[in-house]
Design an enzyme around this catalytic site. Structure first.
Site, PDB file in Angstrom:
ATOM      1  N   ARG A 227       0.993  -1.240   0.301  1.00 37.78           N
ATOM      2  CA  ARG A 227       0.331  -0.149  -0.128  1.00 37.78           C
ATOM      3  C   ARG A 227       0.599   1.457  -0.217  1.00 37.78           C
ATOM      4  O   ARG A 227       2.186   0.739   0.668  1.00 37.78           O
ATOM      5  CB  ARG A 227      -0.836   0.216   1.517  1.00 37.78           C
ATOM      6  CG  ARG A 227      -1.972  -0.814   0.863  1.00 37.78           C
ATOM      7  CD  ARG A 227      -3.578  -0.574   0.365  1.00 37.78           C
ATOM      8  NE  ARG A 227      -4.382  -1.356   0.391  1.00 37.78           N
ATOM      9  CZ  ARG A 227      -4.931  -1.802  -0.598  1.00 37.78           C
ATOM     10  NH1 ARG A 227      -3.527  -2.877  -1.640  1.00 37.78           N
ATOM     11  NH2 ARG A 227      -5.676  -3.129   0.107  1.00 37.78           N
ATOM     12  N   HIS A 275      -1.863   1.375  -9.717  1.00 31.92           N
ATOM     13  CA  HIS A 275      -2.362  -0.123  -8.404  1.00 31.92           C
ATOM     14  C   HIS A 275      -3.320  -1.492  -9.636  1.00 31.92           C
ATOM     15  O   HIS A 275      -4.622  -1.299  -9.376  1.00 31.92           O
ATOM     16  CB  HIS A 275      -3.648   0.844  -7.805  1.00 31.92           C
ATOM     17  CG  HIS A 275      -3.651  -0.062  -5.834  1.00 31.92           C
ATOM     18  ND1 HIS A 275      -4.087   0.476  -5.306  1.00 31.92           N
ATOM     19  CD2 HIS A 275      -3.541  -1.969  -6.062  1.00 31.92           C
ATOM     20  CE1 HIS A 275      -4.167   0.116  -4.670  1.00 31.92           C
ATOM     21  NE2 HIS A 275      -4.219  -1.636  -5.253  1.00 31.92           N
TER      22      HIS A 275
HETATM   23  P1  NAP Z   1      -2.460 -11.593   4.111  1.00 30.50           P
HETATM   24  O1  NAP Z   1      -2.558 -12.817   4.251  1.00 30.50           O
HETATM   25  O2  NAP Z   1      -3.053 -10.315   5.145  1.00 30.50           O
HETATM   26  O3  NAP Z   1      -0.891 -11.293   5.033  1.00 30.50           O
HETATM   27  C1  NAP Z   1       0.036 -10.388   5.741  1.00 30.50           C
HETATM   28  C2  NAP Z   1       1.570 -10.817   5.616  1.00 30.50           C
HETATM   29  O4  NAP Z   1       2.026  -9.634   6.149  1.00 30.50           O
HETATM   30  C3  NAP Z   1       1.494 -12.309   6.844  1.00 30.50           C
HETATM   31  O5  NAP Z   1       2.584 -12.507   6.666  1.00 30.50           O
HETATM   32  C4  NAP Z   1       1.843 -11.358   8.261  1.00 30.50           C
HETATM   33  O6  NAP Z   1       2.646 -12.234   9.125  1.00 30.50           O
HETATM   34  C5  NAP Z   1       2.453 -10.419   7.694  1.00 30.50           C
HETATM   35  N1  NAP Z   1       2.799  -8.873   8.523  1.00 30.50           N
HETATM   36  C6  NAP Z   1       1.466  -8.083   8.758  1.00 30.50           C
HETATM   37  N2  NAP Z   1       1.930  -7.461   9.846  1.00 30.50           N
HETATM   38  C7  NAP Z   1       3.275  -7.394  10.087  1.00 30.50           C
HETATM   39  C8  NAP Z   1       4.192  -6.884  10.720  1.00 30.50           C
HETATM   40  N3  NAP Z   1       4.403  -6.143  11.842  1.00 30.50           N
HETATM   41  N4  NAP Z   1       5.704  -7.487  10.318  1.00 30.50           N
HETATM   42  C9  NAP Z   1       5.905  -8.707   9.834  1.00 30.50           C
HETATM   43  N5  NAP Z   1       5.195  -9.009   9.409  1.00 30.50           N
HETATM   44  C10 NAP Z   1       3.893  -8.487   9.128  1.00 30.50           C
HETATM   45  O7  NAP Z   1      -2.559 -10.850   3.341  1.00 30.50           O
HETATM   46  P2  NAP Z   1      -1.982 -10.857   2.180  1.00 30.50           P
HETATM   47  O8  NAP Z   1      -3.143 -11.565   0.871  1.00 30.50           O
HETATM   48  O9  NAP Z   1      -1.127 -11.805   1.152  1.00 30.50           O
HETATM   49  O10 NAP Z   1      -1.829  -9.405   1.118  1.00 30.50           O
HETATM   50  C11 NAP Z   1      -0.966  -8.152   0.995  1.00 30.50           C
HETATM   51  C12 NAP Z   1      -1.034  -7.187   1.632  1.00 30.50           C
HETATM   52  O11 NAP Z   1      -0.967  -6.919  -0.496  1.00 30.50           O
HETATM   53  C13 NAP Z   1      -2.779  -6.527   1.297  1.00 30.50           C
HETATM   54  O12 NAP Z   1      -2.837  -6.308   2.826  1.00 30.50           O
HETATM   55  C14 NAP Z   1      -2.928  -5.973  -0.048  1.00 30.50           C
HETATM   56  O13 NAP Z   1      -2.582  -4.095   1.342  1.00 30.50           O
HETATM   57  C15 NAP Z   1      -2.022  -5.357  -0.761  1.00 30.50           C
HETATM   58  N6  NAP Z   1      -2.867  -5.604  -1.742  1.00 30.50           N
HETATM   59  C16 NAP Z   1      -2.162  -5.131  -2.412  1.00 30.50           C
HETATM   60  C17 NAP Z   1      -2.586  -5.386  -4.467  1.00 30.50           C
HETATM   61  C18 NAP Z   1      -2.289  -4.431  -5.479  1.00 30.50           C
HETATM   62  O14 NAP Z   1      -3.232  -4.307  -6.498  1.00 30.50           O
HETATM   63  N7  NAP Z   1      -1.073  -3.717  -4.861  1.00 30.50           N
HETATM   64  C19 NAP Z   1      -3.360  -6.185  -4.611  1.00 30.50           C
HETATM   65  C20 NAP Z   1      -4.482  -6.272  -3.310  1.00 30.50           C
HETATM   66  C21 NAP Z   1      -3.307  -6.868  -1.765  1.00 30.50           C
HETATM   67  P3  NAP Z   1       1.095 -12.978   9.457  1.00 30.50           P
HETATM   68  O15 NAP Z   1       1.925 -14.554   8.582  1.00 30.50           O
HETATM   69  O16 NAP Z   1       2.484 -13.792  10.559  1.00 30.50           O
HETATM   70  O17 NAP Z   1       0.481 -13.052  10.218  1.00 30.50           O
HETATM   71  C1  GLV Z   2      -6.178  -4.409  -3.779  1.00 29.18           C
HETATM   72  O1  GLV Z   2      -4.996  -3.604  -3.327  1.00 29.18           O
HETATM   73  C2  GLV Z   2      -6.521  -4.985  -3.175  1.00 29.18           C
HETATM   74  O2  GLV Z   2      -6.265  -5.146  -1.944  1.00 29.18           O
HETATM   75  O3  GLV Z   2      -7.245  -6.176  -4.098  1.00 29.18           O
END
Ligand code: NAP
Ligand code: GLV
Length: 312
Positions: A227, A275
Site C-alpha cells: 500500500r 494499482h
Molecule cells: P495476508 O494474507 O493478510 O498476509 C499478510 C502478511 O504480512 C502475513 O504474513 C503477516 O504475518 C505479515 N505481517 C503483517 N504485519 C506484519 C508486521 N508488523 N511485521 C511483519 N510481518 C507482518 O495478506 P495478503 O493477502 O498476502 O496481502 C498483502 C497485502 O497486499 C494486502 O494487505 C494489500 O495491502 C496488498 N495488496 C496489493 C494489491 C495491489 O494490486 N497492489 C492487491 C492486493 C493486495 P503473519 O503471517 O505472521 O500474520
Molecule cells: C487491491 O489493492 C486489493 O487489496 O485487492
C-alpha cells in the site's frame, strides 16, 4: 436471519452493474442496492465494499457481514466500521496468480538489468552488463500471507535465492522465513530485490523509510505492491539520489491517482503502474463472495475473515 439477503455495494473503482449481474445470476433472490445512497440501511444484511460510503455504516443496524472488494482491508477504515461484524477479504487463486505474475515480471526486469539498459538507451550507450544467475540473486519478500507466500514460492521455483519476512514464525519448503527486526536488517544487507507485500497497519505504516533504505544492500531494487502508506516518498527519492536504491517499480501510492505534478512521474529510475498488480473483477472473483453471502444467510463463519484487532 431472513433467507433472502440484501446487499449494499459501494466502490469508486468497481463496476456495480457487472457485480449485480454476476451475483444475481447465482443468487436470483438477492436484493442489490448500489451506493453510496441507501434509503433503507436497516434492511441491509451484507455490505460489499471497496471503501465505506461517505455517511459510514452506523445506520446499517441489521448488518451481518462486511465483504471487502480487495485482498487488503485498510481502505475500509476498520476502526470506523460497526464493531463486532465479521469482515472478509477477497481471496481467489486467479487473483493471487495475477500478483505472482506482476512480481515475477518486475523481479525479472531488475534481474536482467532492464532498468540499467533503459538508462543506457536514454544516453544512446551500447555496452554489455554481465548477467547474474538467478541463484545468486537474493530476493526478500516482506509479508508471507496469501500473496507474499505465493510470490516467494513462485520466485524460488524460478531459481532465485528467496527469503521472506512475517510477523509470526513459519516453515515453508523452498525459502527461508524470517521474523523480527534483527533478522530483517541482516536480510536487507544482502538483498538484491525487495518486494513489499505487507498489509497496511499501525505497525507497518512508513516501514519503507530512510532507516530501511540505509539497511539495504547498495544498488538493490524495490517492488512496491503493498500500500502507498508503507512508503515514505521523500526517503525513496533520497535513496535513489544517493545510489542506495538502484530503481523501483511502484504500483501503489499515498494518493491515488498519482497527482499530475508528482515527482515520481518523470523520475528516470522509477517505473509506475496504476494499482493494477492484482485487479479483481466479478467474473474471476465472484465465487468467494457468493459463498460468503450463502454463509452469512446460513449463519456460518465467513471464508477469509480477518482478525479485526490485528488490522489484517
Ligand atoms: P495476508 O494474507 O493478510 O498476509 C499478510 C502478511 O504480512 C502475513 O504474513 C503477516 O504475518 C505479515 N505481517 C503483517 N504485519 C506484519 C508486521 N508488523 N511485521 C511483519 N510481518 C507482518 O495478506 P495478503 O493477502 O498476502 O496481502 C498483502 C497485502 O497486499 C494486502 O494487505 C494489500 O495491502 C496488498 N495488496 C496489493 C494489491 C495491489 O494490486 N497492489 C492487491 C492486493 C493486495 P503473519 O503471517 O505472521 O500474520
Ligand atoms: C487491491 O489493492 C486489493 O487489496 O485487492
Amino acid at each position: 436471519m431472513k433467507q433472502q439477503a440484501t446487499i449494499f455495494f459501494h466502490s469508486e473503482l468497481d463496476d456495480p452493474q457487472a457485480w449485480q449481474a454476476t451475483l444475481q445470476a447465482a443468487l436470483p433472490q438477492l436484493c442489490f442496492i448500489t451506493g453510496p445512497k441507501c434509503d433503507a440501511p436497516e434492511e441491509v444484511d451484507i455490505a460489499l465494499l471497496w471503501t465505506q460510503p461517505p455517511q459510514g455504516l452506523q445506520a446499517f443496524t441489521g448488518l451481518r457481514a462486511v465483504l471487502s472488494l480487495g485482498a487488503g482491508v485498510d481502505q475500509l477504515r476498520l476502526d470506523a466500521l460497526p464493531p463486532g461484524e465479521p469482515v472478509a477479504r477477497l481471496i481467489d487463486q486467479t487473483l493471487t496468480q495475477r500478483m505472482v505474475e506482476y512480481c515475477q515480471a518486475t523481479t525479472l526486469y531488475f534481474h536482467r538489468h532492464l532498468h540499467l539498459h533503459a538508462s543506457q538507451q536514454a544516453r544512446q550507450q551500447w555496452y554489455f552488463i554481465p548477467p547474474v544467475n538467478a541463484s545468486a540473486r537474493r530476493v526478500l519478500v516482506l509479508g508471507l500471507g496469501e500473496l507474499g507466500s505465493a510470490v516467494a514460492k513462485a520466485l524460488a521455483r524460478q531459481g532465485f535465492d528467496v527469503s521472506g519476512w512475517s510477523r509470526t514464525a513459519k516453515l515453508v519448503p523452498g525459502f527461508v522465513c524470517l521474523q523480527g527486526e534483527v533478522a530483517l536488517q541482516k536480510a536487507l544487507g544482502g538483498c538484491d530485490i525487495l518486494i513489499n507485500l505487507l498489509p497496511l497497519t499501525a505497525q507497518t505504516r512508513g516501514l519503507l523509510d530512510h532507516r530501511l533504505f540505509e539497511w539495504l544492500k547498495t544498488g538493490a531494487c524495490l517492488v512496491q505492491v503493498g500500500r502507498g502508506g508503507h512508503l515514505v516518498e521523500d526517503d525513496l527519492l533520497e535513496a535513489l539520489a544517493d545510489g542506495r536504491l538502484g530503481g523501483a517499480f511502484l504500483d501503489v501510492f499515498a494518493v491515488e491517482p498519482l497527482p499530475a505534478d508528482h515527482p515520481f512521474w518523470a523520475h528516470p529510475q522509477l517505473r509506475l503502474t496504476p494499482h493494477v498488480a492484482l485487479l479483481s473483477d466479478p467474473v474471476q472473483s465472484a465465487a468467494m463472495v457468493i459463498e460468503n453471502i450463502r454463509r452469512t444467510v446460513q449463519g456460518q463463519p465467513l471464508l477469509h475473515a480477518i482478525k479485526r484487532a490485528s488490522g489484517y
